[in-house]
Design a protein around this motif. Structure first.
Motif, PDB file in Angstrom:
ATOM      1  N   CYS A  27      -4.359   1.505  14.317  1.00 52.60           N
ATOM      2  CA  CYS A  27      -3.679   2.002  13.107  1.00 52.60           C
ATOM      3  C   CYS A  27      -4.083   1.183  11.889  1.00 52.60           C
ATOM      4  O   CYS A  27      -4.308   1.740  10.801  1.00 52.60           O
ATOM      5  CB  CYS A  27      -2.165   1.973  13.289  1.00 52.60           C
ATOM      6  SG  CYS A  27      -1.564   3.185  14.476  1.00 52.60           S
ATOM      7  N   HIS A  28      -4.196  -0.124  12.052  1.00 51.10           N
ATOM      8  CA  HIS A  28      -4.612  -0.971  10.937  1.00 51.10           C
ATOM      9  C   HIS A  28      -5.992  -0.541  10.420  1.00 51.10           C
ATOM     10  O   HIS A  28      -6.214  -0.428   9.215  1.00 51.10           O
ATOM     11  CB  HIS A  28      -4.622  -2.437  11.373  1.00 51.10           C
ATOM     12  CG  HIS A  28      -5.027  -3.379  10.301  1.00 51.10           C
ATOM     13  ND1 HIS A  28      -4.206  -3.699   9.239  1.00 51.10           N
ATOM     14  CD2 HIS A  28      -6.190  -4.049  10.101  1.00 51.10           C
ATOM     15  CE1 HIS A  28      -4.851  -4.528   8.432  1.00 51.10           C
ATOM     16  NE2 HIS A  28      -6.042  -4.759   8.929  1.00 51.10           N
ATOM     17  N   ARG A  29      -6.895  -0.274  11.329  1.00 46.28           N
ATOM     18  CA  ARG A  29      -8.254   0.149  10.960  1.00 46.28           C
ATOM     19  C   ARG A  29      -8.223   1.508  10.256  1.00 46.28           C
ATOM     20  O   ARG A  29      -8.918   1.727   9.267  1.00 46.28           O
ATOM     21  CB  ARG A  29      -9.118   0.218  12.223  1.00 46.28           C
ATOM     22  CG  ARG A  29     -10.561   0.479  11.937  1.00 46.28           C
ATOM     23  CD  ARG A  29     -11.206  -0.818  11.484  1.00 46.28           C
ATOM     24  NE  ARG A  29     -12.629  -0.621  11.435  1.00 46.28           N
ATOM     25  CZ  ARG A  29     -13.353  -0.890  10.361  1.00 46.28           C
ATOM     26  NH1 ARG A  29     -12.800  -1.385   9.295  1.00 46.28           N
ATOM     27  NH2 ARG A  29     -14.640  -0.699  10.373  1.00 46.28           N
ATOM     28  N   PHE A  33      -9.463   2.582   6.433  1.00 48.62           N
ATOM     29  CA  PHE A  33     -10.329   3.708   6.089  1.00 48.62           C
ATOM     30  C   PHE A  33      -9.637   4.598   5.060  1.00 48.62           C
ATOM     31  O   PHE A  33     -10.229   4.968   4.045  1.00 48.62           O
ATOM     32  CB  PHE A  33     -10.677   4.548   7.331  1.00 48.62           C
ATOM     33  CG  PHE A  33     -11.843   4.056   8.134  1.00 48.62           C
ATOM     34  CD1 PHE A  33     -13.115   3.988   7.589  1.00 48.62           C
ATOM     35  CD2 PHE A  33     -11.680   3.684   9.457  1.00 48.62           C
ATOM     36  CE1 PHE A  33     -14.207   3.554   8.341  1.00 48.62           C
ATOM     37  CE2 PHE A  33     -12.762   3.246  10.226  1.00 48.62           C
ATOM     38  CZ  PHE A  33     -14.022   3.181   9.661  1.00 48.62           C
ATOM     39  N   ALA A  34      -8.378   4.956   5.317  1.00 47.18           N
ATOM     40  CA  ALA A  34      -7.641   5.857   4.417  1.00 47.18           C
ATOM     41  C   ALA A  34      -7.565   5.283   2.998  1.00 47.18           C
ATOM     42  O   ALA A  34      -7.798   6.002   2.021  1.00 47.18           O
ATOM     43  CB  ALA A  34      -6.243   6.119   4.972  1.00 47.18           C
ATOM     44  N   LYS A  35      -7.257   4.005   2.883  1.00 50.44           N
ATOM     45  CA  LYS A  35      -7.187   3.367   1.553  1.00 50.44           C
ATOM     46  C   LYS A  35      -8.556   3.371   0.879  1.00 50.44           C
ATOM     47  O   LYS A  35      -8.665   3.673  -0.312  1.00 50.44           O
ATOM     48  CB  LYS A  35      -6.670   1.929   1.681  1.00 50.44           C
ATOM     49  CG  LYS A  35      -5.190   1.845   1.913  1.00 50.44           C
ATOM     50  CD  LYS A  35      -4.759   0.390   1.985  1.00 50.44           C
ATOM     51  CE  LYS A  35      -3.270   0.265   2.207  1.00 50.44           C
ATOM     52  NZ  LYS A  35      -2.837  -1.141   2.302  1.00 50.44           N
ATOM     53  N   ASP A  36      -9.593   3.036   1.638  1.00 49.92           N
ATOM     54  CA  ASP A  36     -10.947   3.013   1.070  1.00 49.92           C
ATOM     55  C   ASP A  36     -11.364   4.389   0.561  1.00 49.92           C
ATOM     56  O   ASP A  36     -12.134   4.500  -0.387  1.00 49.92           O
ATOM     57  CB  ASP A  36     -11.969   2.512   2.104  1.00 49.92           C
ATOM     58  CG  ASP A  36     -11.862   1.025   2.368  1.00 49.92           C
ATOM     59  OD1 ASP A  36     -11.147   0.314   1.626  1.00 49.92           O
ATOM     60  OD2 ASP A  36     -12.497   0.562   3.341  1.00 49.92           O
ATOM     61  N   TRP A  37     -10.879   5.448   1.197  1.00 47.76           N
ATOM     62  CA  TRP A  37     -11.217   6.814   0.793  1.00 47.76           C
ATOM     63  C   TRP A  37     -10.309   7.343  -0.310  1.00 47.76           C
ATOM     64  O   TRP A  37     -10.456   8.473  -0.745  1.00 47.76           O
ATOM     65  CB  TRP A  37     -11.154   7.754   1.988  1.00 47.76           C
ATOM     66  CG  TRP A  37     -12.086   7.419   3.114  1.00 47.76           C
ATOM     67  CD1 TRP A  37     -13.301   6.781   3.041  1.00 47.76           C
ATOM     68  CD2 TRP A  37     -11.886   7.714   4.489  1.00 47.76           C
ATOM     69  NE1 TRP A  37     -13.854   6.669   4.288  1.00 47.76           N
ATOM     70  CE2 TRP A  37     -13.006   7.237   5.199  1.00 47.76           C
ATOM     71  CE3 TRP A  37     -10.870   8.340   5.210  1.00 47.76           C
ATOM     72  CZ2 TRP A  37     -13.136   7.350   6.578  1.00 47.76           C
ATOM     73  CZ3 TRP A  37     -10.993   8.463   6.581  1.00 47.76           C
ATOM     74  CH2 TRP A  37     -12.116   7.973   7.254  1.00 47.76           C
ATOM     75  N   GLY A  38      -9.324   6.547  -0.732  1.00 52.65           N
ATOM     76  CA  GLY A  38      -8.456   6.946  -1.842  1.00 52.65           C
ATOM     77  C   GLY A  38      -7.203   7.704  -1.448  1.00 52.65           C
ATOM     78  O   GLY A  38      -6.557   8.318  -2.299  1.00 52.65           O
ATOM     79  N   TYR A  39      -6.814   7.647  -0.190  1.00 49.90           N
ATOM     80  CA  TYR A  39      -5.590   8.323   0.235  1.00 49.90           C
ATOM     81  C   TYR A  39      -4.391   7.411   0.010  1.00 49.90           C
ATOM     82  O   TYR A  39      -4.469   6.200   0.195  1.00 49.90           O
ATOM     83  CB  TYR A  39      -5.676   8.750   1.705  1.00 49.90           C
ATOM     84  CG  TYR A  39      -6.634   9.889   1.893  1.00 49.90           C
ATOM     85  CD1 TYR A  39      -6.244  11.192   1.625  1.00 49.90           C
ATOM     86  CD2 TYR A  39      -7.951   9.662   2.281  1.00 49.90           C
ATOM     87  CE1 TYR A  39      -7.134  12.244   1.746  1.00 49.90           C
ATOM     88  CE2 TYR A  39      -8.848  10.713   2.410  1.00 49.90           C
ATOM     89  CZ  TYR A  39      -8.428  11.994   2.137  1.00 49.90           C
ATOM     90  OH  TYR A  39      -9.317  13.033   2.253  1.00 49.90           O
ATOM     91  N   SER A  40      -3.274   8.016  -0.378  1.00 49.70           N
ATOM     92  CA  SER A  40      -2.064   7.244  -0.631  1.00 49.70           C
ATOM     93  C   SER A  40      -1.041   7.391   0.496  1.00 49.70           C
ATOM     94  O   SER A  40      -0.087   6.626   0.553  1.00 49.70           O
ATOM     95  CB  SER A  40      -1.446   7.654  -1.963  1.00 49.70           C
ATOM     96  OG  SER A  40      -1.394   9.060  -2.105  1.00 49.70           O
ATOM     97  N   PHE A  41      -1.227   8.385   1.369  1.00 51.46           N
ATOM     98  CA  PHE A  41      -0.341   8.580   2.514  1.00 51.46           C
ATOM     99  C   PHE A  41      -1.191   8.699   3.775  1.00 51.46           C
ATOM    100  O   PHE A  41      -2.172   9.434   3.800  1.00 51.46           O
ATOM    101  CB  PHE A  41       0.506   9.850   2.369  1.00 51.46           C
ATOM    102  CG  PHE A  41       1.616   9.721   1.372  1.00 51.46           C
ATOM    103  CD1 PHE A  41       2.871   9.265   1.746  1.00 51.46           C
ATOM    104  CD2 PHE A  41       1.401  10.072   0.044  1.00 51.46           C
ATOM    105  CE1 PHE A  41       3.894   9.151   0.822  1.00 51.46           C
ATOM    106  CE2 PHE A  41       2.412   9.956  -0.878  1.00 51.46           C
ATOM    107  CZ  PHE A  41       3.660   9.501  -0.498  1.00 51.46           C
ATOM    108  N   TYR A  42      -0.757   7.985   4.802  1.00 56.95           N
ATOM    109  CA  TYR A  42      -1.432   7.979   6.097  1.00 56.95           C
ATOM    110  C   TYR A  42      -0.470   8.551   7.127  1.00 56.95           C
ATOM    111  O   TYR A  42       0.654   8.069   7.277  1.00 56.95           O
ATOM    112  CB  TYR A  42      -1.803   6.533   6.442  1.00 56.95           C
ATOM    113  CG  TYR A  42      -2.117   6.224   7.883  1.00 56.95           C
ATOM    114  CD1 TYR A  42      -3.343   6.531   8.431  1.00 56.95           C
ATOM    115  CD2 TYR A  42      -1.180   5.582   8.695  1.00 56.95           C
ATOM    116  CE1 TYR A  42      -3.636   6.215   9.760  1.00 56.95           C
ATOM    117  CE2 TYR A  42      -1.464   5.263  10.014  1.00 56.95           C
ATOM    118  CZ  TYR A  42      -2.696   5.583  10.541  1.00 56.95           C
ATOM    119  OH  TYR A  42      -2.988   5.273  11.836  1.00 56.95           O
TER     120      TYR A  42
END
Length: 145
Positions: A27-29, A33-42
């Motif tokens: 989940c940490h990984r 990835f999600a943050k690096d791609w610009g997502y604000s919700f995971y």
């Protein structure tokens, strides 16, 4: 800041020790990835919802490893997200019916199905040991025959 929230769903294999309060390495990984791609919700879901730290500890019966509520929950999360990242790795052949059903029902939402690469068997690569700069790519839906 006036920016519309962006949501991404990662679909893994099965829940381990992670929860809403406690992360695990996978989940940490995925969050990275999600943050690096610009997502604000995971959002996080799994092909199987049986909690086990090792895939060897999953029940042999696919109906026990994947409850009736699991695939509808995946679909509900997918409907809220821009994209679905498949990251379930190689599941034992006995679970392929569950995987096919989940993929078909998630695909029916019309959300793009993406992955971080494919294993030799065509399954979506697990994100834990992939490079930080691994790019998303379309997930090719398997031909049901």
């Amino acid at each position: 800041d006036g920016v519309a929230p962006r949501r991404v769903l990662f679909v893994g294999m099965n829940p381990s020790v992670a929860s809403a309060e406690v992360s695990d390495p996978t989940c940490h990984r995925e969050v990275m990835f999600a943050k690096d791609w610009g997502y604000s919700f995971y959002f996080k879901g799994n092909m199987l919802d049986w909690r086990a730290t090792s895939p060897k500890d999953l029940p042999r019966d696919p109906n026990e490893a994947c409850s009736e509520a699991n695939i509808p929950a995946l679909v509900a999360m997918a409907e809220q997200c821009e994209v679905v990242v498949l990251a379930f790795g190689k599941l034992h052949a006995r679970y392929q019916g569950v995987v096919r059903q989940a993929l078909c029902e998630i695909a029916a939402t019309g959300k793009p199905l993406m992955c971080l690469g494919l294993n030799k068997d065509g399954s979506a690569k697990h994100p834990l040991y992939l490079r930080k700069d691994t790019r998303l790519r379309p997930f090719p839906m398997p031909v049901v025959g």
